[in-house]
Enzyme design. Structure first.
Site, PDB file in Angstrom:
ATOM      1  N   ALA A  43      16.992  44.987  25.931  1.00 25.46           N
ATOM      2  CA  ALA A  43      17.112  43.862  26.857  1.00 25.46           C
ATOM      3  C   ALA A  43      15.727  43.359  27.251  1.00 25.46           C
ATOM      4  O   ALA A  43      14.877  44.132  27.651  1.00 25.46           O
ATOM      5  CB  ALA A  43      17.880  44.304  28.099  1.00 25.46           C
ATOM      6  N   CYS A  44      15.494  42.060  27.120  1.00 23.61           N
ATOM      7  CA  CYS A  44      14.185  41.468  27.426  1.00 23.61           C
ATOM      8  C   CYS A  44      14.388  40.122  28.121  1.00 23.61           C
ATOM      9  O   CYS A  44      15.505  39.638  28.237  1.00 23.61           O
ATOM     10  CB  CYS A  44      13.371  41.258  26.149  1.00 23.61           C
TER      11      CYS A  44
END
Length: 508
Positions: A43-44
């Protein structure tokens, strides 16, 4: 003697105190691990800014790389070579590709171990082209069924290292990546960002062989969480849009959403819009847009957000850093860097590193590319500016594993976040923010001075040596002050333990 603050009679043995203190600190570390497990590891959050939207005319691409709470990242430079490897095999999934013998110098931030692949993630090459890969995304089931992802296709672990050394513009980055997907397929759904001094391109992979890219309007910015965001593709305009061959006919044939009168909406055709997006992705767009465009009143749980936005004021590197450090800061949704199962924030304990890749205009080519790196979570770290026309990187940025190392730059900044976790308000505002402001001022002053000094150095080799030394000085300056900050936080945390337990301390 130690007296209980309420009864003034009961004694607390030293051993009992130590157990309580360890419980609090271990609790902080355990909470970090818990929050890391709350999301998939990839997740970014991405921030993209066009040249006319920035204060100094730079192009900016930036991203928080999220993975784990104890996964050290390194910062390295790959030298230019005319005799490079001709075959690349990914350790992640055995993706294989033949590479040109000549590859340019480029920087990257690989994982501490190559066991699962390189994961170079972000860097700037000698042509001053920047790349950040990837913003992990999700594709819908119907699109994947129509064109499944390829088990040994290209994936995040390999992208930077098989593309960035071989491109000379942002647009070329999209084309090279597109050709690789056409020949070998893609193993996953991703967003990839490219920039040079003139343009910024954002590319998305929607299925095994389907992709699209859009040139960011020069006077706009975009906040991109873990979802496909590219909308209507006007593919006749090749200067602004690129896509996989036969994309339109593919969407029509498989009756995917988003097709109308010869135009495809890529996000509708390949992306998702579900409960997870409402909780994890859309709120991050709201948070970034409220910081850069506060005049536009929106809600974190609204159904849709405009992709390209105009900021109220010209955007700086520092403002981008504020976005990437935000956990709904100063709002009623403020999570203090945690995910409390309401809305997922941008800044999280599993931030491994945060990068801001700036290509500056109106300066010499050798000093145009600046790779700003904040190791660990940017909320409790600091962005250190690194020139990229260099022959080495600071040693402290080349060490660190998944176990604490006092010499490692990653672990220095990670420790700051860990120490602040039990007391996010008092420790952050009282101790961390003043040091961040102080170090930021010093680094900006050093960068300005180094820019000036570099103009007097004529020989390429001498200039590269000078810029390498300048990076070293900046890294030492920042890490030394954060080491001192950490020592102070450890000291302060001991008294906080007593205060939380209502214990007064006196001699005797």
């Amino acid at each position: 003697m130690i007296h209980n603050g309420k009864t003034n009679n009961n004694l607390l043995k030293v051993g009992e105190y130590m157990k309580l203190y360890e419980k609090i600190i271990i609790g902080a570390l355990t909470s970090l691990t818990f929050f890391a497990g709350a999301l998939k590891a990839s997740a970014c959050t991405t921030v993209i800014v066009g040249s006319k939207a920035t204060k100094d005319g730079s192009t900016i691409i930036a991203r928080n790389e999220d993975n784990s709470t104890n996964w050290a990242k390194h910062f390295i430079v790959h030298a230019h070579t005319d005799t490079g490897q001709t075959t690349y095999v990914s350790k992640g999934n055995q993706f294989t590709i033949r590479l040109p013998k000549i590859h340019q110098r480029y920087t990257s931030t690989p994982d501490w171990t190559q066991k699962h692949g390189q994961y170079g993630e972000d860097g700037i090459n000698e042509s001053n082209v920047a790349m950040s890969a990837t913003e992990s995304t999700d594709s819908n089931r119907k699109a994947i069924k129509a064109d499944p992802f390829v088990k040994r296709g290209i994936s995040e672990d390999a992208m930077l290292d098989v593309v960035l050394p071989y491109i000379h513009s942002a647009r070329q980055g999209v084309i090279r990546m597109g050709n690789i997907i056409r020949k070998s397929g893609a193993a996953e759904s991703d967003g990839i960002i490219f920039s040079d001094k003139n343009e910024v391109w954002y590319m998305e992979i929607g299925a095994g062989h389907q992709w699209a890219a859009v040139r960011i309007p020069a006077n706009r910015y975009a906040i991109i969480p873990n979802q496909l965001r590219i909308g209507r593709l006007r593919l006749k305009n090749h200067k602004k849009y690129l896509a996989s061959k036969h994309l339109v006919s593919f969407v029509r044939k498989h009756k995917l959403l988003g097709y109308s009168k010869g135009i495809v909406n890529f996000a509708k055709a390949f992306g998702t819009s579900n409960k997870a997006d409402r909780q994890e992705n859309d709120p991050r767009i709201w948070d970034g847009q409220r910081i850069l465009t506060p005049s536009k009143k929106q809600s974190p749980d609204q159904r849709s957000f405009q992709m390209f936005m105009k900021s109220d004021k010209k955007i700086t590197v520092q403002k981008v850093g504020q976005v990437l450090a935000s956990h709904f800061t100063n709002t009623k949704y403020d999570s203090k860097g945690r995910w409390l199962n309401k809305f997922r924030p941008i800044n999280m304990p599993m931030n491994d590193e945060s990068h801001i890749l700036q290509i500056r205009p109106h300066v010499a080519k050798a000093i145009s590319g600046i790779q700003w790196l904040a190791m660990a979570s940017p909320d409790t770290s600091v962005y250190v500016p690194f020139y990229t026309d260099i022959n080495n990187t600071p040693v402290t940025y080349q060490i660190g594993t998944d176990r604490y190392d006092s010499k490692s730059a990653f672990w220095t900044y990670k420790l700051t976040g860990v120490l602040a976790q039990p007391y996010p308000n008092s420790f952050t505002n009282r101790y961390i923010r003043p040091i961040q402001r102080k170090v930021n001022r010093q680094l900006l002053r050093h960068l300005k001075n180094s820019d000036k000094q570099s103009s007097a150095i004529a020989k390429t080799a001498d200039l590269q040596t000078y810029l390498t030394a300048s990076n070293q000085a900046n890294a030492v300056l920042a890490q030394k002050q954060f080491d001192e900050l950490n020592a102070n936080l450890i000291t302060k945390s001991t008294s906080e333990v007593f205060r939380e337990l209502h214990i007064n301390v006196s001699k005797g």
